[in-house]
Design an enzyme around this catalytic site. Structure first.
Site, PDB file in Angstrom:
ATOM      1  N   ASP A  36       0.763  -1.316   0.015  1.00  0.00           N
ATOM      2  CA  ASP A  36      -0.012  -0.053   0.055  1.00  0.00           C
ATOM      3  C   ASP A  36       0.803   1.414  -0.172  1.00  0.00           C
ATOM      4  O   ASP A  36       1.474   1.487   0.925  1.00  0.00           O
ATOM      5  CB  ASP A  36      -0.921   0.081   1.370  1.00  0.00           C
ATOM      6  CG  ASP A  36      -2.278   0.837   1.078  1.00  0.00           C
ATOM      7  OD1 ASP A  36      -2.070   1.933   0.653  1.00  0.00           O
ATOM      8  OD2 ASP A  36      -3.239   0.325   1.398  1.00  0.00           O
ATOM      9  N   THR A  77      -6.613   3.399  -2.668  1.00  0.00           N
ATOM     10  CA  THR A  77      -6.599   1.759  -2.180  1.00  0.00           C
ATOM     11  C   THR A  77      -7.607   0.925  -2.900  1.00  0.00           C
ATOM     12  O   THR A  77      -7.322   0.021  -3.541  1.00  0.00           O
ATOM     13  CB  THR A  77      -6.595   1.775  -0.547  1.00  0.00           C
ATOM     14  OG1 THR A  77      -5.372   2.635  -0.267  1.00  0.00           O
ATOM     15  CG2 THR A  77      -6.440   0.386  -0.288  1.00  0.00           C
ATOM     16  N   LYS A 159      -6.173  -3.783   5.971  1.00  0.00           N
ATOM     17  CA  LYS A 159      -7.168  -3.108   5.709  1.00  0.00           C
ATOM     18  C   LYS A 159      -8.237  -4.028   5.212  1.00  0.00           C
ATOM     19  O   LYS A 159      -7.983  -4.946   4.271  1.00  0.00           O
ATOM     20  CB  LYS A 159      -6.750  -2.132   4.654  1.00  0.00           C
ATOM     21  CG  LYS A 159      -6.359  -0.932   5.138  1.00  0.00           C
ATOM     22  CD  LYS A 159      -5.775  -0.121   3.848  1.00  0.00           C
ATOM     23  CE  LYS A 159      -5.115   1.300   4.379  1.00  0.00           C
ATOM     24  NZ  LYS A 159      -4.817   2.044   3.125  1.00  0.00           N
ATOM     25  N   ARG A 161     -10.469  -3.662   2.553  1.00  0.00           N
ATOM     26  CA  ARG A 161     -10.547  -3.376   1.321  1.00  0.00           C
ATOM     27  C   ARG A 161      -9.612  -4.098   0.792  1.00  0.00           C
ATOM     28  O   ARG A 161      -9.382  -4.565  -0.535  1.00  0.00           O
ATOM     29  CB  ARG A 161     -11.066  -2.124   0.794  1.00  0.00           C
ATOM     30  CG  ARG A 161      -9.919  -0.967   1.176  1.00  0.00           C
ATOM     31  CD  ARG A 161     -10.145   0.562   0.857  1.00  0.00           C
ATOM     32  NE  ARG A 161      -9.217   1.410   1.392  1.00  0.00           N
ATOM     33  CZ  ARG A 161      -9.348   1.944   2.552  1.00  0.00           C
ATOM     34  NH1 ARG A 161     -10.147   1.608   3.588  1.00  0.00           N
ATOM     35  NH2 ARG A 161      -8.306   2.954   2.926  1.00  0.00           N
ATOM     36  N   ASP A 303       1.166   2.286   4.037  1.00  0.00           N
ATOM     37  CA  ASP A 303       0.382   3.368   3.611  1.00  0.00           C
ATOM     38  C   ASP A 303      -0.110   4.444   4.720  1.00  0.00           C
ATOM     39  O   ASP A 303       0.082   5.673   4.706  1.00  0.00           O
ATOM     40  CB  ASP A 303      -1.300   2.940   3.209  1.00  0.00           C
ATOM     41  CG  ASP A 303      -1.906   4.061   2.674  1.00  0.00           C
ATOM     42  OD1 ASP A 303      -1.531   5.006   1.592  1.00  0.00           O
ATOM     43  OD2 ASP A 303      -3.230   4.388   3.209  1.00  0.00           O
ATOM     44  N   ASP A 350      -1.084  -0.471  -4.753  1.00  0.00           N
ATOM     45  CA  ASP A 350      -2.304  -0.050  -5.050  1.00  0.00           C
ATOM     46  C   ASP A 350      -2.449   1.608  -5.536  1.00  0.00           C
ATOM     47  O   ASP A 350      -3.321   2.128  -5.933  1.00  0.00           O
ATOM     48  CB  ASP A 350      -3.202  -0.113  -3.828  1.00  0.00           C
ATOM     49  CG  ASP A 350      -2.647   0.466  -2.609  1.00  0.00           C
ATOM     50  OD1 ASP A 350      -1.573   1.041  -2.606  1.00  0.00           O
ATOM     51  OD2 ASP A 350      -3.555   0.638  -1.737  1.00  0.00           O
ATOM     52  N   HIS A 351      -1.252   2.224  -5.247  1.00  0.00           N
ATOM     53  CA  HIS A 351      -1.034   3.837  -5.675  1.00  0.00           C
ATOM     54  C   HIS A 351       0.394   4.225  -5.007  1.00  0.00           C
ATOM     55  O   HIS A 351       1.047   3.446  -4.280  1.00  0.00           O
ATOM     56  CB  HIS A 351      -2.298   4.447  -5.103  1.00  0.00           C
ATOM     57  CG  HIS A 351      -2.558   4.534  -3.825  1.00  0.00           C
ATOM     58  ND1 HIS A 351      -1.457   4.863  -2.760  1.00  0.00           N
ATOM     59  CD2 HIS A 351      -3.457   3.803  -2.889  1.00  0.00           C
ATOM     60  CE1 HIS A 351      -1.719   4.917  -1.537  1.00  0.00           C
ATOM     61  NE2 HIS A 351      -2.769   3.948  -1.586  1.00  0.00           N
ATOM     62  N   HIS A 484      -2.235  10.791  -1.846  1.00  0.00           N
ATOM     63  CA  HIS A 484      -2.313  10.364  -3.208  1.00  0.00           C
ATOM     64  C   HIS A 484      -3.690  10.286  -3.753  1.00  0.00           C
ATOM     65  O   HIS A 484      -4.627  10.885  -2.992  1.00  0.00           O
ATOM     66  CB  HIS A 484      -1.753   8.755  -3.187  1.00  0.00           C
ATOM     67  CG  HIS A 484      -2.597   7.832  -2.344  1.00  0.00           C
ATOM     68  ND1 HIS A 484      -3.954   7.159  -2.368  1.00  0.00           N
ATOM     69  CD2 HIS A 484      -2.251   7.675  -0.872  1.00  0.00           C
ATOM     70  CE1 HIS A 484      -4.132   6.809  -1.420  1.00  0.00           C
ATOM     71  NE2 HIS A 484      -3.419   6.874  -0.496  1.00  0.00           N
TER      72      HIS A 484
HETATM   73 ZN    ZN Z   1      -3.447   5.929   1.407  1.00  0.00          ZN
END
Ligand code: ZN
Length: 551
Positions: A36, A77, A159, A161, A303, A350-351, A484
């Site tokens: 993440d 995410t 997380k 998700r 993240d 994821d980013h 992000h």
């Molecule tokens: Zn984030």
């Protein structure tokens, strides 16, 4: 037309070639790792600090895609995980944000939230989750269909998700971490009615509690030359400690009545994730029979740490040096339990994440902070004056403006008129870089650039009516820490490494996209592509000889 037919024909041949070449030596297990907020440059910036058995092993013995990008906006995410596993973008899979304004029920929804299911493993509502808002299949779903549901899918992430969306609609289980005052791995009744014994045992052990200790740097902090100073004005930090500097006593910091929450936001969150993933591999007997299993594994703490301390912080550097060891432990475990060469891994993100804008400003790079509440007020004032009608704007969410269609109809204002007047107005405001309307995004195809990225992230049914883009490095956020969501390089450029069964050694600087991952895995397994796939298999990396066939 002739060319199109030719392309379709060769595409078909190539795909068939792969299906036919499906050998006995298929991977017994696919492990998808999503880190993440991992920027590509963490691999190069921290390279000299990594050990030989983690990231370096994946890259040296696998295939490294050095120019891999998200091809859509927004880079969050939920959309990130969905896109990695479904091989398409929010345009098709429908996960247009972590949350979004649902214009049909007139309220905001959470991408994995599901009130029709119950928590399993906690009394808290944290388990009321499922993948029901994801409209297309993941490659894990296709593997389940292909193996007549014999191949297992297990999802693991702190997380919800990060665990639920990758594992897909047919997963045997997706587990996520409920910190708060419990520190337990949980799931929902979407998957099962009761946690399996091995998860109960894990939760009953002192494994999680043991991480409530001091977080200090793995190596002497003086040697961390690849990140900014430990004390600066660009970092958030934990409540209860004046400076955002090592060491952090995690037993003392954080909320006393939610003592496990801080673990998610420390490097130990990734250790807890690894411990649980290794337990899952053993207890679920992943990779032990002829039917390929899938483990979807996401590391979420990176993240939280990036958001808190910024992408240039010592905390982020330490988190990655520790994650490198987690990866090494995972590889060792897989070699022992599944066997070298019997599994396939990919690692991506994821980013990405932006350098703290306040820091960029301090070194004269254009950057800034955008006041979205003020902006929403300005929009409402403008539409009231221009159309003599209040309430035309129903919601502003994820840089998308949602119109109130009932008010528009009563006032006989057309959507196209409102779109174009609003777009013209917004473009004149400070810190706004670009504006796109529903008419533009539905009326034709952008081929490249920001328009294409916006379009790939635009779901006709779920998205708003006007989409705006902020100036580079301009964010809606506090003046400390990173975030992000944009289509700029710092958010789109993500690592992509494949390793193991079916993967050639090598690297490329050719541009690849996140949506290529799922069809690539599907090609290795010889299974159908996820049903909404828009990406292309990364043929340069696959072992099979197919050059003559595809020209
Ligand atoms: Zn984030």
């Amino acid at each position: 037309m002739k060319r199109l037919a030719f392309l379709l024909f060769t595409g078909l041949l190539t795909f068939q070639a792969f299906s036919q070449e499906k050998s006995q030596e298929q991977p017994k297990l696919v492990v998808g790792i999503v880190v993440d907020q991992m920027r590509y440059d963490y691999l190069t910036r921290f390279w000299d600090r990594f050990g030989e058995d983690g990231f370096k092993k994946l890259i040296n013995e696998g295939y490294n895609f050095k120019n891999n990008h998200f091809n859509y906006v927004p880079t969050y995410t939920g959309p990130g995980h969905a896109s990695v596993y479904t091989g398409t973008s929010p345009m098709n899979h429908g996960i247009i944000g972590n949350g979004w304004y649902d214009k049909f029920i007139h309220e905001s929804v959470y991408c994995a939230g599901d009130d029709s299911v119950e928590s399993v493993g906690t009394q808290d509502d944290a388990g009321k989750m499922s993948p029901h808002r994801m409209k297309t299949t993941s490659f894990a779903d296709e593997n389940r269909l292909h193996t007549q549901m014999r191949g297992k899918t297990i999802g693991v992430a702190l997380k919800d998700r990060g665990s639920i969306l990758p594992a897909g609609h047919t997963a045997n289980a997706a587990y996520w971490f409920h910190g708060a005052d419990e520190g337990k791995w949980i799931t929902s009744s979407f998957y099962m009615d009761e946690l399996p014994q091995w998860v109960k045992d894990f939760n009953d052990s002192d494994k999680v509690e043991a991480y409530l200790k001091t977080w200090n740097t793995l190596y002497d902090i003086e040697t961390y030359k690849e990140s900014g100073s430990d004390v600066n004005e660009f970092e958030g930090g934990y409540r209860g400690k004046e400076t955002a500097s090592f060491p952090y006593d995690l037993t003392e910091l954080g909320d006393t009545d939610r003592k496990f929450e801080i673990l998610k936001a420390s490097a130990y969150g990734n250790d807890i994730t690894t411990d649980f993933a290794l337990a899952a591999i053993d207890a679920e007997e992943l990779g032990q029979d002829e039917d390929t299993d899938v483990l979807t594994l996401s590391y979420s703490s990176t993240d939280y740490i990036g958001h808190n301390f910024g992408v240039n912080s010592k905390e982020v550097q330490d988190a990655y040096l520790r994650l490198d060891q987690n990866i090494a432990d995972l590889l060792t475990h897989l070699d022992e339990k599944v066997g070298e060469g019997n599994y396939t891994i990919f690692l991506t993100a994821d980013h990405g994440g932006v350098d703290v804008p306040a820091y960029l400003e301090s070194v004269n790079i254009p950057a800034g902070y955008f006041e979205s509440d003020e902006f929403t007020e300005e929009l409402k004032e403008f539409t009231s004056e221009e159309f003599d009608e209040d309430e035309l704007i129903e919601s502003v969410y994820n840089s998308q403006i949602f119109f109130n269609y009932e008010v528009m109809e009563e006032a006989e204002i057309s959507s196209s008129e409102l779109q174009s007047k609003l777009a013209h107005y917004i473009l004149q405001l400070d810190q706004i870089d670009k504006v796109f309307t529903r008419d533009q995004l539905s009326g034709g195809s952008f081929v490249t650039g920001a328009g294409a990225a916006i379009q790939n992230g635009f779901n006709q049914k779920r998205s708003g009516d006007v989409v705006y883009v902020l100036d580079p490095a301009t964010i809606v956020y506090s003046r400390t820490g990173s975030t992000h969501g944009s289509g700029l390089m710092y958010d789109t450029h993500a690592p992509l490494i494949f390793y193991g069964n079916g993967v050639k050694k090598g690297s490329t600087t050719q541009r690849t996209e996140i949506v290529d991952i799922a069809p690539t895995v599907s090609s290795i397994l010889g299974i159908s592509f996820p049903n909404g796939t828009t990406g292309t298999p990364l043929f340069m990396m696959l072992d099979a000889e197919e050059t003559e066939i595809s020209e």
